[in-house]
Design an enzyme around this catalytic site. Structure first.
Site, PDB file in Angstrom:
ATOM      1  N   THR A 185       0.876  -1.175   0.000  1.00 41.60           N
ATOM      2  CA  THR A 185       0.000   0.000   0.000  1.00 41.60           C
ATOM      3  C   THR A 185       0.915   1.227   0.000  1.00 41.60           C
ATOM      4  O   THR A 185       2.045   1.160   0.484  1.00 41.60           O
ATOM      5  CB  THR A 185      -0.883   0.052   1.258  1.00 41.60           C
ATOM      6  OG1 THR A 185      -0.005   0.077   2.387  1.00 41.60           O
ATOM      7  CG2 THR A 185      -1.776  -1.151   1.363  1.00 41.60           C
ATOM      8  N   GLU A 329      -5.873  -4.083  -0.471  1.00 41.36           N
ATOM      9  CA  GLU A 329      -6.150  -5.229   0.405  1.00 41.36           C
ATOM     10  C   GLU A 329      -7.341  -6.060  -0.057  1.00 41.36           C
ATOM     11  O   GLU A 329      -7.589  -7.131   0.492  1.00 41.36           O
ATOM     12  CB  GLU A 329      -6.416  -4.731   1.838  1.00 41.36           C
ATOM     13  CG  GLU A 329      -5.187  -4.191   2.556  1.00 41.36           C
ATOM     14  CD  GLU A 329      -4.954  -2.703   2.312  1.00 41.36           C
ATOM     15  OE1 GLU A 329      -5.429  -2.175   1.281  1.00 41.36           O
ATOM     16  OE2 GLU A 329      -4.295  -2.066   3.153  1.00 41.36           O
ATOM     17  N   LYS A 439     -13.959  16.824  11.482  1.00 39.86           N
ATOM     18  CA  LYS A 439     -14.648  16.759  12.770  1.00 39.86           C
ATOM     19  C   LYS A 439     -14.823  18.174  13.308  1.00 39.86           C
ATOM     20  O   LYS A 439     -13.911  18.764  13.849  1.00 39.86           O
ATOM     21  CB  LYS A 439     -13.866  15.886  13.739  1.00 39.86           C
ATOM     22  CG  LYS A 439     -13.777  14.459  13.235  1.00 39.86           C
ATOM     23  CD  LYS A 439     -12.930  13.559  14.120  1.00 39.86           C
ATOM     24  CE  LYS A 439     -12.690  12.229  13.430  1.00 39.86           C
ATOM     25  NZ  LYS A 439     -11.473  12.177  12.614  1.00 39.86           N
ATOM     26  N   TRP A 444     -19.640  15.419  12.256  1.00 41.43           N
ATOM     27  CA  TRP A 444     -18.785  15.016  11.146  1.00 41.43           C
ATOM     28  C   TRP A 444     -19.277  15.615   9.834  1.00 41.43           C
ATOM     29  O   TRP A 444     -20.463  15.653   9.564  1.00 41.43           O
ATOM     30  CB  TRP A 444     -18.810  13.498  10.992  1.00 41.43           C
ATOM     31  CG  TRP A 444     -17.994  12.784  12.009  1.00 41.43           C
ATOM     32  CD1 TRP A 444     -17.453  13.317  13.141  1.00 41.43           C
ATOM     33  CD2 TRP A 444     -17.624  11.404  11.979  1.00 41.43           C
ATOM     34  NE1 TRP A 444     -16.773  12.346  13.831  1.00 41.43           N
ATOM     35  CE2 TRP A 444     -16.857  11.167  13.136  1.00 41.43           C
ATOM     36  CE3 TRP A 444     -17.859  10.349  11.089  1.00 41.43           C
ATOM     37  CZ2 TRP A 444     -16.331   9.913  13.429  1.00 41.43           C
ATOM     38  CZ3 TRP A 444     -17.336   9.113  11.385  1.00 41.43           C
ATOM     39  CH2 TRP A 444     -16.574   8.895  12.544  1.00 41.43           C
TER      40      TRP A 444
END
Ligand code: ADP
Length: 542
Positions: A185, A329, A439, A444
């Site tokens: 990654t 992944e 935030k 959010w």
């Protein structure tokens, strides 16, 4: 009682064997019309992959050894996909756009024994070679007449290696759970982590990827793979294309709109895969040149959220956008937004609400949402939490990295680090990457929602929203846009557009127009770099 069916292993070699046997004359075309195109067939690809496999065995490569590549999309790179994995070794594709320190870490962590490289990467390899004690050979992917002068010790010429071998070779059979390829990654957060695919996971993923309601691969397609082959196995396209025997087009390095359009037309490409940034360039070129597509029917877009404005732009060219979500992944395909019959028949506005979703899990991939305490959240389209996934092509851990493995797994599920919602029909919507979510005073705000909305403005070429420090609210959204050529986006206008869809407290506190946005090694907007640069913007301007 066990079933009485043959236990034949699912091996990557079976894909190329199939393509060579049943679609042997179908072409693999690489390069660009400008620099000259190389073309040959699946039959040639298999023959040369076998010769490569034999050459590797002659160099002493054994099952499980890691063989690295530093290469763009091209036919020799596909030969490595098949030749290396075919003999049971592990094809480790390295992203050449990573920082040198990261490449150094990756090659040593993987303990690569041989490194294959495009001639253009010779200077990079020369610089790094003193730090690669375990690399025994460097193979330059060219012919002997074009071999560059190099300081690399043990530099070998790719075509010389192949020329020394015959294609008289049977692909070996081994356990389908044997490791086949390795991809790190990009490590925008922390050190790179190795995802180690198996033959079984790769073949199953290729089958699921090619299904009609997934990406719909067919032998009638001409597929142009723009997503780089060093990013999650080129979205596994080289495997799925062979599985159906589709003509494959590999554009090399020239990914600007004009070059790609010329290639699409010359080869009559019907389907193509890339991140949104590439398509922005293509759409921009079409707009300016007035050109259209004569063959392109659909595109698979993922890697970051696809704005509705982009889907609508493609609609105008008669091209269907397949919005997909995944990660290194997950091999990489996890969800795809294919619309079920009821939804497909809805009026355009209603349908659009579905199209921007990342979609349903493809067969084989289970999804669920976890709240802050790890408990499962309801599928109500509203509750947002961390997306967990599991399936036969989802990583069960990271290569030689216990700490990262422990952090990524929870009761047999993989923690994606993405915040999302799931609706009653199982359609998933990414709210944000957990590190990108803004935030603000305990609430959010989704950066993706704001970006998608602002992309609909005719003056905006590209947009990013980041959370920046705020004295009272902790974080507040900052909108950063790149203007379309010749346009001057107006702050109040952009905020006005957003105000039609968002509550006042969700609106960005400021808007910046910049010449360009930074991108990561995989072509996504680099929000980390933006936060570094503009993190104090509101504190400074307060
Ligand atoms: P990188 O770290 O280079 O971005 P990956 O390709 O593995 O490497 O990134 C996977 C991540 O990309 C996902 O976890 C998700 O945050 C994001 N992503 C991928 N596809 C989409 C999509 N269609 N919409 C929104 N985010 C996406």
């Amino acid at each position: 009682m066990r079933g009485l069916m043959m236990d034949r292993p699912l091996l990557i070699s079976s894909l190329i064997r199939y393509a060579a046997e049943y679609r042997g004359a179908a072409e693999i075309v690489s390069g660009s019309p400008e620099d000259g195109l190389h073309r040959y067939t699946y039959r040639d690809l298999e023959t040369r992959s076998k010769r490569l496999g034999k050459a590797l065995e002659r160099l002493g490569v054994r099952i499980g050894d890691r063989i690295a590549t530093l290469a763009w999309n091209g036919y020799r790179h596909v030969e490595l996909y098949y030749g290396v994995s075919g003999i049971g070794a592990v094809c480790h594709t390295i992203n050449p756009r990573l920082f040198q320190d990261q490449i150094r870490y990756i090659v040593n962590h993987a303990a690569d024994r041989v490194l294959f490289l495009d001639p253009g990467f010779v200077p990079l390899a020369e610089e790094l070679a003193p730090h690669f004690p375990k690399v025994e050979h460097y193979v330059v992917m060219t012919e002997s007449a074009k071999m560059p002068r190099t300081r690399l010790e043990n530099a070998l010429c790719y075509e010389d290696l192949l020329a020394a071998e015959s294609a008289d070779y049977e692909w070996p059979e081994f356990d389908e759970n044997t490791a086949s390829s390795l991809c790190y990654t990009s490590g925008t957060t922390g050190r790179p982590k190795g995802v180690l695919y198996s033959h079984r996971s790769t073949v199953l993923h290729a089958m699921a990827e090619s299904m009609r309601d997934t990406l719909d691969y067919s032998m009638h397609d001409v597929i142009c793979l723009i997503a780089p082959m060093f990013h999650a196995n080129g979205w596994a396209c080289p495997y799925a294309a062979a599985l159906v025997g589709a003509k494959l087009v590999l554009p090399g390095q020239q990914l600007d709109g004009a070059s790609l359009h010329e290639l699409f037309e010359a080869e009559q490409v019907t389907f193509s895969l890339a991140v949104p940034t590439v398509w922005l360039g293509m759409l921009d070129y079409l707009r300016k040149s007035g050109k259209r597509f004569t063959s392109l029917k659909r595109t698979a877009i993922g890697g970051t959220a696809v704005p509705l404005a982009m889907m609508k732009a493609f609609d105008e060219y008669g091209v269907n956008v397949i919005h997909a979500w995944g990660m290194t992944e997950t091999s990489p395909l996890g969800t795809v937004c294919s619309l079920p019959p009821g939804v497909a028949a809805l009026p355009a506005d209603e349908r659009d609400k579905y199209r921007v979703k990342q979609g349903h899990g493809i067969w084989g991939v289970d999804l669920k949402l976890a709240g802050p305490d790890g408990g499962e959240l309801p599928r109500d389209g509203k509750s947002s939490g961390e997306l967990l996934v599991r399936g036969p092509w989802v990583a069960a851990g990271y290569f030689n990295d216990e700490e990262a493995t422990a952090a990524a797994l929870a009761d047999g599920w993989f923690r994606t680090g993405d915040v999302s919602t799931l609706d009653e029909d199982g359609f998933m919507t990414i709210v944000d990457r957990s590190k990108d979510v803004i935030k603000s005073g305990g609430e959010w705000i989704s950066s993706i929602d704001l970006e998608n909305a602002v992309m609909a403005h005719p003056d905006v070429q590209e947009a990013a929203v980041i959370g920046v420090r705020h004295a009272k609210w902790d974080e507040r959204p900052l909108l950063i846009v790149v203007a379309k050529e010749g346009r001057r986006p107006d702050k109040q206008q952009l905020l006005g557009l957003l105000a039609q869809k968002f509550a006042k407290w969700q609106l960005p506190d400021d808007v910046l127009v910049v010449a360009e946005l930074p991108h990561t090694a995989t072509g996504k907007v680099n929000k980390l770099a933006l936060r570094d640069r503009y993190g104090d913007h509101l504190l400074r301007t307060a």
